[in-house]
Write a protein that holds these residues in place. Structure first.
Motif, mmCIF file in Angstrom:
data_model
loop_
_atom_site.group_PDB
_atom_site.id
_atom_site.type_symbol
_atom_site.label_atom_id
_atom_site.label_comp_id
_atom_site.label_asym_id
_atom_site.label_seq_id
_atom_site.Cartn_x
_atom_site.Cartn_y
_atom_site.Cartn_z
ATOM 1 N N LEU A 81 -46.928 -15.094 -48.136
ATOM 2 C CA LEU A 81 -45.843 -15.882 -47.573
ATOM 3 C C LEU A 81 -44.694 -14.981 -47.108
ATOM 4 O O LEU A 81 -44.252 -14.081 -47.835
ATOM 5 N N ALA A 82 -44.246 -15.225 -45.907
ATOM 6 C CA ALA A 82 -43.140 -14.453 -45.329
ATOM 7 C C ALA A 82 -42.278 -15.402 -44.511
ATOM 8 O O ALA A 82 -42.638 -16.547 -44.251
ATOM 9 N N GLN A 83 -41.127 -14.927 -44.075
ATOM 10 C CA GLN A 83 -40.196 -15.751 -43.311
ATOM 11 C C GLN A 83 -39.502 -14.908 -42.264
ATOM 12 O O GLN A 83 -39.332 -13.703 -42.427
ATOM 13 N N GLU A 84 -39.124 -15.569 -41.185
ATOM 14 C CA GLU A 84 -38.357 -14.899 -40.141
ATOM 15 C C GLU A 84 -37.560 -15.938 -39.368
ATOM 16 O O GLU A 84 -37.952 -17.115 -39.292
ATOM 17 N N SER A 85 -36.444 -15.494 -38.814
ATOM 18 C CA SER A 85 -35.591 -16.410 -38.063
ATOM 19 C C SER A 85 -36.180 -16.656 -36.676
ATOM 20 O O SER A 85 -36.765 -15.775 -36.059
ATOM 21 N N CYS A 86 -36.026 -17.890 -36.211
ATOM 22 C CA CYS A 86 -36.458 -18.218 -34.851
ATOM 23 C C CYS A 86 -35.285 -18.792 -34.043
ATOM 24 O O CYS A 86 -35.463 -19.647 -33.181
ATOM 25 N N CYS A 102 -33.125 -21.983 -37.376
ATOM 26 C CA CYS A 102 -34.574 -22.205 -37.338
ATOM 27 C C CYS A 102 -35.246 -21.074 -38.108
ATOM 28 O O CYS A 102 -34.971 -19.899 -37.876
ATOM 29 N N MET A 103 -36.118 -21.435 -39.025
ATOM 30 C CA MET A 103 -36.840 -20.448 -39.808
ATOM 31 C C MET A 103 -38.337 -20.687 -39.705
ATOM 32 O O MET A 103 -38.804 -21.822 -39.768
ATOM 33 N N LYS A 104 -39.084 -19.592 -39.521
ATOM 34 C CA LYS A 104 -40.538 -19.648 -39.524
ATOM 35 C C LYS A 104 -41.055 -19.195 -40.886
ATOM 36 O O LYS A 104 -40.569 -18.218 -41.461
ATOM 37 N N ILE A 105 -42.031 -19.910 -41.393
ATOM 38 C CA ILE A 105 -42.718 -19.538 -42.623
ATOM 39 C C ILE A 105 -44.143 -19.161 -42.255
ATOM 40 O O ILE A 105 -44.878 -19.957 -41.660
ATOM 41 N N LEU A 106 -44.529 -17.937 -42.576
ATOM 42 C CA LEU A 106 -45.846 -17.419 -42.228
ATOM 43 C C LEU A 106 -46.668 -17.198 -43.490
ATOM 44 O O LEU A 106 -46.115 -16.922 -44.564
ATOM 45 N N ASN A 151 -57.279 -18.014 -42.611
ATOM 46 C CA ASN A 151 -56.567 -18.308 -41.371
ATOM 47 C C ASN A 151 -55.090 -17.962 -41.522
ATOM 48 O O ASN A 151 -54.491 -18.201 -42.577
ATOM 49 N N ASP A 152 -54.501 -17.403 -40.474
ATOM 50 C CA ASP A 152 -53.049 -17.215 -40.422
ATOM 51 C C ASP A 152 -52.401 -18.521 -39.965
ATOM 52 O O ASP A 152 -52.946 -19.240 -39.116
ATOM 53 N N PHE A 153 -51.249 -18.843 -40.525
ATOM 54 C CA PHE A 153 -50.535 -20.049 -40.096
ATOM 55 C C PHE A 153 -49.044 -19.756 -39.982
ATOM 56 O O PHE A 153 -48.520 -18.818 -40.591
ATOM 57 N N VAL A 154 -48.374 -20.587 -39.190
ATOM 58 C CA VAL A 154 -46.925 -20.491 -39.007
ATOM 59 C C VAL A 154 -46.357 -21.900 -39.045
ATOM 60 O O VAL A 154 -46.827 -22.795 -38.331
ATOM 61 N N LEU A 155 -45.360 -22.106 -39.884
ATOM 62 C CA LEU A 155 -44.643 -23.374 -39.952
ATOM 63 C C LEU A 155 -43.188 -23.139 -39.557
ATOM 64 O O LEU A 155 -42.674 -22.027 -39.686
ATOM 65 N N SER A 162 -24.882 -23.415 -44.168
ATOM 66 C CA SER A 162 -24.209 -23.277 -45.464
ATOM 67 C C SER A 162 -25.143 -22.790 -46.562
ATOM 68 O O SER A 162 -24.668 -22.466 -47.664
ATOM 69 N N GLN A 163 -26.441 -22.719 -46.298
ATOM 70 C CA GLN A 163 -27.396 -22.303 -47.319
ATOM 71 C C GLN A 163 -27.740 -20.828 -47.135
ATOM 72 O O GLN A 163 -28.231 -20.417 -46.072
ATOM 73 N N PRO A 164 -27.490 -20.018 -48.155
ATOM 74 C CA PRO A 164 -27.701 -18.568 -48.024
ATOM 75 C C PRO A 164 -29.186 -18.202 -47.957
ATOM 76 O O PRO A 164 -30.014 -18.786 -48.646
ATOM 77 N N LEU A 165 -29.469 -17.222 -47.116
ATOM 78 C CA LEU A 165 -30.826 -16.700 -46.946
ATOM 79 C C LEU A 165 -30.957 -15.387 -47.700
ATOM 80 O O LEU A 165 -29.951 -14.764 -48.051
ATOM 81 N N PRO A 166 -32.180 -14.869 -47.947
ATOM 82 C CA PRO A 166 -33.484 -15.427 -47.550
ATOM 83 C C PRO A 166 -33.906 -16.588 -48.433
ATOM 84 O O PRO A 166 -33.331 -16.830 -49.492
ATOM 85 N N LEU A 167 -34.951 -17.268 -47.987
ATOM 86 C CA LEU A 167 -35.461 -18.419 -48.705
ATOM 87 C C LEU A 167 -36.359 -17.992 -49.860
ATOM 88 O O LEU A 167 -36.965 -16.916 -49.844
ATOM 89 N N LYS A 168 -36.465 -18.867 -50.829
ATOM 90 C CA LYS A 168 -37.413 -18.686 -51.927
ATOM 91 C C LYS A 168 -38.586 -19.649 -51.690
ATOM 92 O O LYS A 168 -38.380 -20.858 -51.590
ATOM 93 N N LEU A 169 -39.775 -19.095 -51.590
ATOM 94 C CA LEU A 169 -40.977 -19.877 -51.273
ATOM 95 C C LEU A 169 -41.927 -19.827 -52.467
ATOM 96 O O LEU A 169 -42.382 -18.749 -52.862
ATOM 97 N N LYS A 170 -42.236 -20.987 -53.037
ATOM 98 C CA LYS A 170 -43.064 -21.025 -54.249
ATOM 99 C C LYS A 170 -44.060 -22.183 -54.200
ATOM 100 O O LYS A 170 -43.829 -23.202 -53.547
#
Length: 201
Positions: A81-86, A102-106, A151-155, A162-170
């Motif tokens: 799991l990874a993230q990047e700004s879009c 906008c954030m992408k979750i890979l 498979n690779d996926f992107v959401l 107001s919400q501080p980054l980076p995100l926590k993905l669990k």
């Protein structure tokens, strides 16, 4: 005076009268021979078999894809799991005054079957650095199609400024079906397009 004599007339008895000819009898239909009974019964059974078979075919053809689809559990590699700004997003649903990111979750998802899986809903915990929830539900998004294997996926999601980054993905997981169905869109996704100056297109 002379008496006139009346000649004597003989009346034939009733049994001697000629009878009217009887009407001809209609010919009775020929009776079926004993050998025709089993043949007719076999023909009836064959017709019933055909009717039953046709009913079964119609029943199966009337089944909806929902009834034929198999549910498949999809494993998601948590380490992938990874993230990047879009860029900028239109806002967070229910809070139209905000600007949002906008954030992408890979990540990588594994389809364990030998056939494609469609409309795989992805669920998981998405929190900001302050440990506050980013989404209003556990559903993160949907993957249109997963081939057998990895498979690779992107959401894509939106995060309030107001919400501080980076995100926590669990605890990400997914579930899909083996038939192509109508996908239900994520009500928290925002696909509003903005230009490089932040203006909505």
């Amino acid at each position: 005076a002379p008496v006139a004599t009346i000649p004597h007339t003989r009346i034939a008895p009733a049994s001697a009268r000629p009878r009217a000819p009887a009407p001809p009898r209609s010919a009775a239909p020929p009776r079926a021979s004993s050998s025709e009974g089993p043949a007719r019964g076999a023909e009836t059974r064959a017709m019933l078999s055909v009717a039953v078979g046709a009913a079964v075919v119609l029943h199966l053809s009337a089944l909806t894809p929902h009834a034929l689809a198999k549910t498949v559990n999809i494993a998601i590699d948590q380490a992938s799991l990874a993230q990047e700004s879009c860029g900028r997003a239109g806002g967070v649903p229910g809070t139209g005054t905000y600007k949002a990111t906008c954030m992408k979750i890979l990540g990588k998802a594994t389809n364990p079957t030998s056939e494609p899986v469609f409309n795989a809903d992805v669920y998981g915990l998405v929190k900001d650095q302050a440990n506050d929830d980013v989404l209003n539900s556990g559903r993160v998004g949907s993957i249109d199609k997963l081939e057998p294997g990895v498979n690779d996926f992107v959401l894509q999601i939106t995060v309030a400024d107001s919400q501080p980054l980076p995100l926590k993905l669990k605890n990400f997981k997914a579930q899909g079906v083996t038939q192509l169905l109508n996908a239900s869109p994520n009500p928290y996704d925002d696909y509003t397009d903005f230009d490089e100056f932040g203006a909505q297109r």
